[in-house]
Design a protein around this motif. Structure first.
Motif, PDB file in Angstrom:
ATOM      1  N   HIS A  94      10.266   3.482   5.565  1.00 19.65           N
ATOM      2  CA  HIS A  94      10.275   2.385   4.601  1.00 19.65           C
ATOM      3  C   HIS A  94      11.168   2.698   3.402  1.00 19.65           C
ATOM      4  O   HIS A  94      10.971   2.150   2.313  1.00 19.65           O
ATOM      5  N   GLU A  95      12.146   3.540   3.617  1.00 17.98           N
ATOM      6  CA  GLU A  95      13.098   3.841   2.559  1.00 17.98           C
ATOM      7  C   GLU A  95      13.808   2.562   2.124  1.00 17.98           C
ATOM      8  O   GLU A  95      14.291   1.778   2.943  1.00 17.98           O
ATOM      9  N   GLY A  96      13.848   2.320   0.820  1.00 20.74           N
ATOM     10  CA  GLY A  96      14.510   1.139   0.286  1.00 20.74           C
ATOM     11  C   GLY A  96      13.632  -0.088   0.134  1.00 20.74           C
ATOM     12  O   GLY A  96      14.065  -1.091  -0.439  1.00 20.74           O
ATOM     13  N   VAL A  97      12.400  -0.032   0.642  1.00 23.50           N
ATOM     14  CA  VAL A  97      11.473  -1.164   0.522  1.00 23.50           C
ATOM     15  C   VAL A  97      10.710  -1.048  -0.792  1.00 23.50           C
ATOM     16  O   VAL A  97      10.226   0.028  -1.141  1.00 23.50           O
TER      17      VAL A  97
ATOM     18  N   VAL B 128       5.113  -3.241 -12.300  1.00 26.00           N
ATOM     19  CA  VAL B 128       6.528  -3.035 -11.987  1.00 26.00           C
ATOM     20  C   VAL B 128       6.689  -2.717 -10.506  1.00 26.00           C
ATOM     21  O   VAL B 128       5.721  -2.440  -9.795  1.00 26.00           O
ATOM     22  N   LEU B 129       7.926  -2.753 -10.051  1.00 19.67           N
ATOM     23  CA  LEU B 129       8.221  -2.449  -8.654  1.00 19.67           C
ATOM     24  C   LEU B 129       8.063  -0.957  -8.377  1.00 19.67           C
ATOM     25  O   LEU B 129       8.463  -0.116  -9.195  1.00 19.67           O
ATOM     26  N   VAL B 130       7.499  -0.659  -7.223  1.00 23.39           N
ATOM     27  CA  VAL B 130       7.284   0.726  -6.793  1.00 23.39           C
ATOM     28  C   VAL B 130       7.869   0.879  -5.394  1.00 23.39           C
ATOM     29  O   VAL B 130       7.564   0.066  -4.507  1.00 23.39           O
ATOM     30  N   PRO B 131       8.699   1.878  -5.149  1.00 20.72           N
ATOM     31  CA  PRO B 131       9.208   2.095  -3.792  1.00 20.72           C
ATOM     32  C   PRO B 131       8.064   2.476  -2.842  1.00 20.72           C
ATOM     33  O   PRO B 131       7.242   3.353  -3.160  1.00 20.72           O
ATOM     34  N   VAL B 132       8.020   1.809  -1.701  1.00 24.24           N
ATOM     35  CA  VAL B 132       7.003   2.145  -0.704  1.00 24.24           C
ATOM     36  C   VAL B 132       7.124   3.605  -0.292  1.00 24.24           C
ATOM     37  O   VAL B 132       6.119   4.295  -0.068  1.00 24.24           O
ATOM     38  N   SER B 133       8.359   4.085  -0.210  1.00 20.68           N
ATOM     39  CA  SER B 133       8.553   5.487   0.181  1.00 20.68           C
ATOM     40  C   SER B 133       7.884   6.436  -0.801  1.00 20.68           C
ATOM     41  O   SER B 133       7.289   7.451  -0.398  1.00 20.68           O
TER      42      SER B 133
ATOM     43  N   VAL C 259       0.020  -4.695   3.623  1.00 25.91           N
ATOM     44  CA  VAL C 259       0.043  -3.707   4.705  1.00 25.91           C
ATOM     45  C   VAL C 259      -0.605  -4.322   5.926  1.00 25.91           C
ATOM     46  O   VAL C 259      -1.642  -5.001   5.831  1.00 25.91           O
ATOM     47  N   ILE C 260      -0.013  -4.093   7.069  1.00 30.71           N
ATOM     48  CA  ILE C 260      -0.590  -4.560   8.331  1.00 30.71           C
ATOM     49  C   ILE C 260      -1.057  -3.329   9.102  1.00 30.71           C
ATOM     50  O   ILE C 260      -0.239  -2.486   9.511  1.00 30.71           O
TER      51      ILE C 260
ATOM     52  N   CYS D 167      -4.303   5.150  12.258  1.00 35.56           N
ATOM     53  CA  CYS D 167      -4.076   4.270  11.113  1.00 35.56           C
ATOM     54  C   CYS D 167      -2.687   4.490  10.503  1.00 35.56           C
ATOM     55  O   CYS D 167      -1.835   3.612  10.576  1.00 35.56           O
ATOM     56  N   ILE D 168      -2.452   5.653   9.947  1.00 33.97           N
ATOM     57  CA  ILE D 168      -1.215   5.876   9.197  1.00 33.97           C
ATOM     58  C   ILE D 168       0.009   5.789  10.094  1.00 33.97           C
ATOM     59  O   ILE D 168       1.003   5.141   9.743  1.00 33.97           O
ATOM     60  N   ASP D 169      -0.028   6.422  11.263  1.00 35.40           N
ATOM     61  CA  ASP D 169       1.134   6.419  12.147  1.00 35.40           C
ATOM     62  C   ASP D 169       1.500   5.019  12.630  1.00 35.40           C
ATOM     63  O   ASP D 169       2.653   4.763  12.989  1.00 35.40           O
ATOM     64  N   SER D 170       0.522   4.104  12.663  1.00 28.58           N
ATOM     65  CA  SER D 170       0.741   2.791  13.262  1.00 28.58           C
ATOM     66  C   SER D 170       0.826   1.648  12.259  1.00 28.58           C
ATOM     67  O   SER D 170       1.064   0.508  12.658  1.00 28.58           O
ATOM     68  N   LEU D 171       0.619   1.904  10.985  1.00 27.01           N
ATOM     69  CA  LEU D 171       0.691   0.810  10.013  1.00 27.01           C
ATOM     70  C   LEU D 171       2.133   0.435   9.734  1.00 27.01           C
ATOM     71  O   LEU D 171       3.057   1.215   9.949  1.00 27.01           O
ATOM     72  N   HIS D 172       2.337  -0.779   9.258  1.00 23.00           N
ATOM     73  CA  HIS D 172       3.636  -1.158   8.734  1.00 23.00           C
ATOM     74  C   HIS D 172       3.445  -2.135   7.588  1.00 23.00           C
ATOM     75  O   HIS D 172       2.386  -2.742   7.436  1.00 23.00           O
ATOM     76  N   TRP D 173       4.462  -2.239   6.782  1.00 19.19           N
ATOM     77  CA  TRP D 173       4.393  -3.082   5.585  1.00 19.19           C
ATOM     78  C   TRP D 173       4.984  -4.447   5.892  1.00 19.19           C
ATOM     79  O   TRP D 173       6.011  -4.567   6.552  1.00 19.19           O
TER      80      TRP D 173
END
Length: 416
Positions: free
Chosen positions: A168-171, A183-188, A299-300, A377-383
């Motif tokens: 999720h670099e750049g998201v 404020v905006l926070v990088p997901v990474s 988060v999904i 959970c963590i390995d399979s989640l996406h934003w």
């Protein structure tokens, strides 16, 4: 020599174990429910028998069969022979004697038929030892092994978080304070922070384990060494180090080791604090995945199983929920351990069974749930990038920049 399967379900324990069974409740956590503890106990007994053999206070024939019996217990072959509660009558003596009696009986069975000897639980298996040094030494071996395992799974969790950070670099996501837009926070960076926390606790478990490397084997009654031959403590710990592969060492002061059990508290507190952060992280994902229509839905999470028995199609975040609930018992265990450590006698802490009964299952729980949290959970989640973009359309970043030029009050007035 007989096969260990020949004695399955055959009572090998003796009179002391029988009395403890009569005098203790018939329900609760049993020694056989903690095979890791029995393995640690057997390793201690094996180290002791080797030291006794080397020092000439135990004959080679008995030493060989006791060692073989200890190996069977360490492998888990004789679990049925340990029916005692972990918290039984006495401060660990019942447990030590259950082990002594089983090893003595099994060793006697393993003697060659032409050898007319017997193996006694106290005179031979417990030679140069007492419950006072054997029980806490076995406890430390158990807990060190468990702490190492917990540290390992936490580092696995950290790797899962770092993979998410890379993906999720750049998201960007909208951060919040007081549950209001900020404020905006990088997901990474969010996932990097998750990883740093997991690694920090892995390191802290390593440190806590190191405090338990000092063992009091050979201190016998009250750390004075009475009851063990000269050189036994050093030799027994050397053997135990070889058997376990752990960097154990004799306690700098066995009197201190008998009187003060604060190493257990350090490990328990580490487990509690780690469980607290895992609870926090799991709750964060519950919040960020709330919805899909009435919540944030940023988060999904993976859809693993139905979340309701009455609402068709409803899917809940079951793994974060499990992690959060697991944290309750882990944190509660730390409270019990702290009480047990503080409640020692002037010269000895007899509350080791309470430490084992609370802390060992808590560490097992951590070691069990963390990999599931990572894998399921963590390995399979996406934003949800579309949702993130929608929510991040009006952050406070630009207002902060304007305030630096025009002043806080002027910008606040224009944005009110």
């Amino acid at each position: 020599m007989s096969d260990s399967t020949d004695v399955a379900n055959t009572p090998l324990w003796g009179p002391v174990t029988s009395l403890a069974l009569q005098n203790s409740p018939h329900t609760g956590l049993r020694l056989r429910d903690l095979p890791e503890f029995l393995r640690a106990f057997a390793d201690v007994k094996l180290a002791a028998v080797r030291a006794n053999r080397d020092l000439g206070v135990l004959d080679a024939v008995r030493a060989e069969v006791i060692a073989e019996a200890a190996g069977e217990v360490a492998r888990g072959d004789l679990l049925d022979q340990f029916p005692l509660r972990v918290v039984a009558t006495g401060g660990g003596t019942s447990t030590n004697m259950n082990v002594n009696e089983v090893l003595a009986s099994r060793a006697s069975q393993l003697l060659p038929p032409d050898v007319r000897l017997t193996v006694h639980p106290n005179d031979h298996v417990n030679r140069s030892q007492s419950t006072n040094d054997v029980y806490p030494t076995a406890t430390k071996v158990l807990l060190v092994r468990q702490a190492i395992e917990v540290a390992s799974v936490l580092r696995k969790l950290a790797r899962s978080y770092r993979r998410q950070a890379e993906q999720h670099e750049g998201v960007q996501r909208l951060g919040r304070t007081g549950w209001q837009d900020a404020v905006l926070v990088p997901v990474s960076e969010t996932h990097q922070a998750h990883a740093v926390a997991a690694e920090r606790f892995a390191d802290q478990f390593d440190v806590a384990a190191q405090t338990l490397h000092a063992v009091q084997l050979g201190g016998t009654a009250l750390g004075t060494g009475v009851g063990a031959p000269a050189g036994f403590a050093r030799l027994a710990v050397e053997h135990l180090t070889e058997i376990t592969g752990l960097p154990l060492r004799p306690s700098a002061s066995t009197v201190d080791a008998y009187a003060h059990a604060d190493g257990y508290s350090l490990l328990a507190d580490t487990a509690a604090r780690c469980a607290g952060i895992l609870f926090k992280q799991s709750q964060d994902f519950l919040i960020l995945s709330s919805g899909p229509n009435g919540g944030l839905s940023e988060v999904i999470l993976p859809k693993l199983q139905p979340g309701s028995s009455i609402m068709p199609g409803k899917v809940n975040p079951v793994v974060p929920s499990m992690v959060g609930q697991a944290s309750f018992s882990i944190r509660a265990a730390a409270v019990a351990v702290g009480m047990a450590v503080a409640a020692g006698e002037p010269d000895f802490n007899a509350n080791g069974p309470s430490v084992v009964a609370n802390l060992s299952p808590a560490l097992n729980e951590l070691a069990a749930v963390v990999p599931v949290f990572a894998d399921r959970c963590i390995d399979s989640l996406h934003w949800n990038r579309a949702r993130l973009a929608e929510l991040a359309s009006h952050p406070f970043d630009s207002l902060i920049e304007q305030a630096e030029k025009d002043g806080y009050d002027a910008v606040a007035g224009r944005s009110a």
